[in-house]
Design an enzyme around this catalytic site. Structure first.
Site: not given
Lengths: 208, 248, 646
Positions: C297, C343, C414, C438
């Protein structure tokens, strides 16, 4: 299973308490036997109460065994192919010996009835002379050994039985889990010890 | 490192199966058990043999798709671990490893190590839900829920539906699975209206599907990768008993 | 099979989203819902809808459509709908509830999402997503999702991924699992009621298009191997992302592009395929055998400090390297955000230091995430309370104790922001084909914010699709599909299977997948260059050619055959990879998850080119060079600005 087990459990407790009368001297145990026979005799007649108890117990035992056989059968049906490699199960010893433990206890009960109820297998074997019969029994080490094995088996059976019954009846919530575990173990130990003090009392000459 | 595997091979549900020995070489201690099987399978394919079929997907211990009986223990020797999160460093190369599928009548073998666990879906379909059509919900803060209840519900809700409980149970009972769902929903205020019927319906479905009965041996919770507590079973029993007493 | 020329492409007509109403952003969704035609409840059961995939989007859509009374057919490749990969999401789900009273609002969530997406998403869609987000939480609580709560019994929220407000709802580290089980339970209820028929262990292999409309799917029963067709009045694809094109990713092993790729080949445009999200905190690869990467995480970066040795190739153990010889490069480069930079920035920085030879661990592909300072400051107990389960997971996989030795992390693929192009009503360019979750491209632009994937999946499935699909179905039921159309589609699938089995070569499908993944990671991963992409566009067709000459698939088609399943998926990845590289090559700007080395500032930050690239690139499949259709993006509520985290 849980309900019939509960009836049997209550009987076992009463039986154990009754047994302890042996420490109060020869008269006490015999008087207790008479008391049980006279109990509620105006309604049920002499010995009637005991017969009622016997019928109820017999029913409970039969139901208990039927349920056990049903569960075992369902288990076998639910796993027709067994594992090729299976170490002994990891749960408690008491849990995994329920079925064989039950069989041992059942065989013992037959012997026990022939010994101290019918008197057939008792070295003394005089009806009503309970104390004398008991003392005659437990002066022999091999009888004490047989009783000890059976009572220990009973202890294990009760340990898991109680624990399981409380769960089956939904008494044990997550919060009371530890308490339930402790109680089941405690009660099983008390009953085992309670039953064993009489034979060992005789063997070591404390009860004469 | 080199390992000897004894793997259950079975072509289909109706065909008979048996253990077949394989040697796998070049296994590193950092490989997961499934990666070790991958190595075996790549070799089998190149040898023109059909690979060992096994279920797997997320490979991070949450989807519940993998599950093997390894040396007689569901998900192998490590506690609270799924097969995909089990690593080869826990195995002694000197000992052969026996790999079998979950075994239960309601889990027929599909092929090799793969079984059909849809019976678990049937149990949930029988009542493992709260009826809440989309769009009809009140504000999420309308009903506060004590933290302890929410946490306990979560603990039960963590079940991944892998079926290890059934595989390990000497009776072949899915009681821990069913109880986890009944407890998760039964502890929340939203779950109250259907609480008793849910417990009863799921238990009936479970029995009808041919699973064994629970005798609380506790084997299930020992192999459960998420450590679902045995006490959930008491909660389920309580609800079923209450339903029976109320004459539902 | 097809060997097309992907280094070139031609320009097609621009496309537009014609379904979003004009006018004020705030009321668009309300007006659209009102304008959408409804289907009479009595007619709904005469209409069949196919939903492929049972993740958050597909599971919630199938359940909701079933509840509305449509006749729903649901498909998944797993053995149960409860196992779709949404289950693995850890962090949480965003919603503009403002329960924390810290100034959040629908507008702020909308604004953050558009900005986070680096101004490459569609304003109207994102605004609707932010509006619907609040309903999702209500819905999930009503169906028994055990979100984390505070002692007062109210829902707890946390700030996530550098957001300045606390809007992320969570259920320990298993939010995806709990949300998915909620959707699965709702679906189970409908299966029990008979409105949804579930087909697990079934893989969609083609789309049936008749008379210009999507009318069904050709599927393979993964147990029996049987190929069959299911017909319907509309088809909904909720089949997730295509991150597994990189072989190693945080996706489940089975995640694949087959459904959307085959729909693309049947005429659906594929939008922004190059937008890939790379997550910075994953457990590094330990060896050749590696089958997947495990995410840790993002919350770890709240207390962990990222560093590498100052000196390249430093052989010392991390604890033996003195403080002054360590480079806390994120804190050095981005003093404002430090270890909490977004990220894409954290991922790229890790790559840069590893490329300079300063990486740690096997192969030098890792950086330290160190908790020594946090343990000293907060105490071991506090650190354990916050991250205990993650530390355990790390130790289980690596056999190293993060309390004693710094963790090693490395970025991994990811999430894929690209997907089939859809309009405001989630319709693809094939009438009757809807794409949600997605699998579509719609809401995240070039970069997705943490905790927004779950939000989009559930928004599409519970609320958006059920509200707009009626507008299409109101024209149904559509007439019977001619048997020849079905036979043709099935034949094509059977031939594809036969072709894979016929090669009988000497390499496994897995080995091709591994090689493709390495190539993509190298040339179309965190950094892309014209030179690299051209190289990739040369090598991919060669690899594909080799695949069709040398792949070895054992067994037969008419049986359970996991090698065949894998080979089919790899074949599709080998085609998609080329389109991704082409898209990456044509987009010469850097934006979000797409970083072109040619387009950076002097400091090495991404440089967006709004004048040239403020559009969605939607690609049409032709069998030859693809055709580019642009959807121009307009920003009225949020002004495009430069993202800066200095």
């Amino acid at each position: 299973m849980a309900v019939s087990g509960a009836i049997l459990f209550l009987y076992v407790v009463a039986h154990m308490v009754g047994n302890l009368k042996a420490f109060a001297g020869a008269g006490a145990l015999d008087d207790y036997g008479v008391f049980l026979r006279e109990f509620l005799s105006p309604v049920l007649g002499y010995g009637g109460f005991l017969w009622v108890v016997r019928v109820v117990l017999l029913l409970a035992v039969v139901l208990h065994m039927v349920a056990a056989v049903q569960l075992a059968r369902r288990a076998r049906k639910a796993r027709p192919v067994s594992y090729a490699h299976r170490p002994k199960v990891q749960g408690s010893y008491a849990a995994r010996t329920m079925r064989w433990g039950g069989v041992i206890i059942a065989l013992f009960v037959v012997y026990h009835l022939l010994d101290l109820t019918a008197g057939v297998l008792n070295p003394n074997g005089v009806e009503g002379a309970i104390h004398a019969n008991v003392v005659a029994d437990f002066q022999r080490w091999y009888v004490v050994l047989a009783y000890t094995l059976a009572v220990v088996a009973l202890g294990f059976h009760l340990r898991h039985g109680l624990f399981s019954a409380l769960r089956s009846l939904g008494v044990a919530s997550a919060r009371r889990a530890a308490a339930v575990r402790g109680t089941a173990l405690g009660v099983a130990v008390v009953i085992t010890v309670g039953f064993l003090v009489v034979p060992f009392g005789v063997l070591f000459g404390i009860v004469r | 490192m080199r390992y000897t595997l004894r793997v259950w091979r079975q072509r289909g549900p109706e065909e008979s199966g048996g253990l077949v020995d394989y040697d796998v070489d070049g296994i590193s201690p950092d490989m997961s058990f499934l990666e070790m099987l991958d190595v075996l399978n790549e070799r089998l394919v190149l040898d023109g043999e059909e690979p060992v079929a096994f279920d797997h997907d997320c490979r991070e211990g949450i989807c519940g798709m993998c599950g093997l009986m390894i040396d007689g223990v569901a998900h192998g020797p490590e506690r609270a671990t799924t097969t995909c999160q089990l690593h080869m460093r826990h195995f002694d190369p000197a000992e052969p490893i026996v790999v079998e599928p979950w075994r239960a009548a309601p889990f027929p073998v599909v092929r090799d190590l793969m079984v059909d666990r849809s019976a678990l879906d049937r149990i949930v379909e029988a009542g493992g839900y709260i009826s809440a059509p989309a769009g009809a919900a009140p504000d999420a803060h309308a009903v506060p829920i004590p933290k302890a209840d929410a946490d306990a519900a979560f603990t039960a809700a963590a079940c991944i539906g892998c079926g290890a409980c059934v595989a390990a149970c000497p009776n072949g009972s899915p009681m821990l699975f069913t109880a986890a769902k009944a407890t998760h929903l039964g502890l929340l205020p939203q779950g109250q209206p259907e609480r008793l019927s849910r417990a009863e319906d799921m238990l009936t479905a479970q029995d009808d599907l041919g699973f064994g009965g629970c005798t609380q041996t506790g084997e299930c919770t020992l192999v459960c990768p998420k450590g679902i507590p045995l006490e959930t079973i008491a909660t389920l029993n309580h609800d079923v008993l209450t339903a029976a007493l109320r004459g539902r | 099979m097809s060997c097309s020329d992907y280094t070139n492409y031609s320009e097609g007509e621009p496309i537009a989203d014609t379904r979003a109403p004009d006018g004020p952003l705030e009321t668009r969704w309300e007006r659209r819902r009102f304008a959408a035609r409804l289907v009479n409840p009595a007619n709904r059961r005469k209409l069949t809808v196919i939903v492929v995939g049972t993740g958050l989007a597909g599971g919630s859509a199938a359940a909701t459509l079933g509840e509305l009374g449509y006749n729903v057919l649901s498909f998944c490749y797993q053995d149960s709908p409860r196992r779709a990969h949404s289950i693995a999401a850890q962090g949480g789900i965003n919603a503009a509830k403002n329960y924390a009273g810290d100034g959040d609002s629908v507008h702020r969530l909308f604004h953050d999402t558009v900005k986070g997406g680096d101004f490459r998403s569609r304003e109207s869609n994102v605004h609707r997503l932010a509006q619907v987000s609040t309903q999702i939480i209500d819905q999930c609580v009503a169906q028994g999702v055990p979100f984390a709560r505070e002692y007062g019994g109210l829902l707890d929220t946390r700030s996530f991924g550098g957001a300045q407000v606390s809007r992320t709802f969570y259920a320990r580290g298993q939010t995806g699992q709990q949300l998915l089980l909620g959707a699965y339970q709702a679906l189970s209820r409908q299966i029990h009621a008979g409105t949804v028929r579930m087909h697990p262990r079934t893989e969609m292999l083609d789309l049936v298009v008749d008379d210009g409309r999507a009318r069904g799917v050709v599927v393979r029963d993964l147990v029996s191997g049987e190929v069959s067709t299911h017909l319907a009045d509309a088809v909904v694809l909720a089949t997730g992302g295509y991150g597994n094109v990189f072989h190693l990713s945080t996706n489940a092993k089975g995640c694949n592009t087959t459904a959307i790729w085959r729909a693309h080949k049947k005429g659906a445009l594929f939008a922004n395929p190059c937008y890939t999200q790379i997550h910075p905190t994953c457990i590094p690869v330990s060896g050749e055998h590696q089958s997947k990467l495990t995410l840790m995480s993002e919350s770890l970066r709240n207390d962990g400090r990222v560093w590498v040795p100052e000196r390249a190739g430093d052989p010392r153990a991390p604890r033996d390297i003195p403080e002054q010889e360590r480079d806390y490069y994120l804190e050095r480069l981005y003093p404002g955000f430090g270890n909490l930079v977004p990220r894409d920035i954290a991922s790229r920085a890790a790559k840069t230091v590893c490329d300079a030879g300063r990486g740690v661990g096997p192969g030098g592909l890792g950086v330290y995430l160190d908790f020594a300072e946090a343990i000293e400051r907060l105490g071991r107990d506090t650190v354990s309370a916050r991250y205990g389960n993650l530390f355990e997971m790390y130790q289980r996989i690596t056999d190293e104790d993060p309390y004693e030795v710094p963790m090693r992390i490395y970025p991994a693929v990811h999430y894929t922001m690209g997907g089939l192009w859809v309009d405001y009503d989630l319709r693809s360019t094939i009438p009757g084909l809807f794409v949600i979750g997605e699998a579509n491209f719609s809401d995240h632009g070039a970069n997705r914010l943490g905790a927004s994937a779950l939000m989009q999946g559930l928004a599409d499935g519970y609320f958006v699709l059920p509200a707009v699909i009626g507008d299409y179905l109101a024209d149904g039921p559509f007439g019977p599909v001619p048997p020849t159309a079905v036979e043709d589609a099935e034949d094509e699938v059977r031939q594809g299977i036969a072709a894979l089995l016929a090669v009988d070569g000497d390499r496994t499908a897995e080995s091709f997948h591994r090689e493709l993944g390495r190539l993509m990671w190298e040339l179309c991963g965190m950094e892309r260059s014209e030179e690299g992409l051209r190289k990739a566009l040369e090598q991919i067709p060669q690899l594909r050619g080799e695949f069709w000459r040398r792949v070895k698939v054992t067994g037969a088609g008419g049986q359970l055959n996991q090698e065949l399943e894998k080979a089919g998926r790899v074949a599709d990845f080998l085609e998609l990879a080329e389109l991704m590289c082409l898209d990456a090559l044509h987009r010469t700007e850097s934006c979000g998850g797409h970083f072109r080395v040619e387009s950076q500032t002097a400091e090495g930050d991404a440089r967006r080119d709004d004048d040239a690239f403020s559009y969605v690139a939607a690609w049409e499949h032709t069998g030859g060079a693809p055709v580019l259709h642009r959807e121009h993006l307009e920003f009225t509520a949020v002004r495009p600005s430069v993202r800066s985290y200095k």
